[in-house]
Design a protein around this motif. Sequence first.
Motif: not given
Length: 88
Positions: A8-12, A15-20, A27-30
Amino acid sequence: IKPATGSIASELRLAKSYKNSTQLNNAISNLSADDIINYLDQSSTTDDDNDLANSILEKELPSSEDYLTNENTLNNYLDRIEVKSLNN
C-alpha cells in the motif's frame, strides 16, 4: 493515522505519477485483499467508523430490488452520498 506499510505504501508513493484514473485503478486492482485490509486496519479510526455509520440513513439506502434491476445501483448510491458529504 499511522503511515502505510508494504504494498500500500509503495502504491501511495506511486499515485502521484499516475496520469489518469485508469492507471490508478489498475494499480489498486493489483493489490491483494490482505494488503487493503491491513491498510484499513492501520489507518482507520473509531471516528471514521462513526462518520460512516452516521452518514448512512436507512431510508436513503437502495432497496434490494434496485440492486437486482440496475447494475449501477451501488455506484449511484456511493456517488450520491459522496456529493452530500462534499456539500456538508
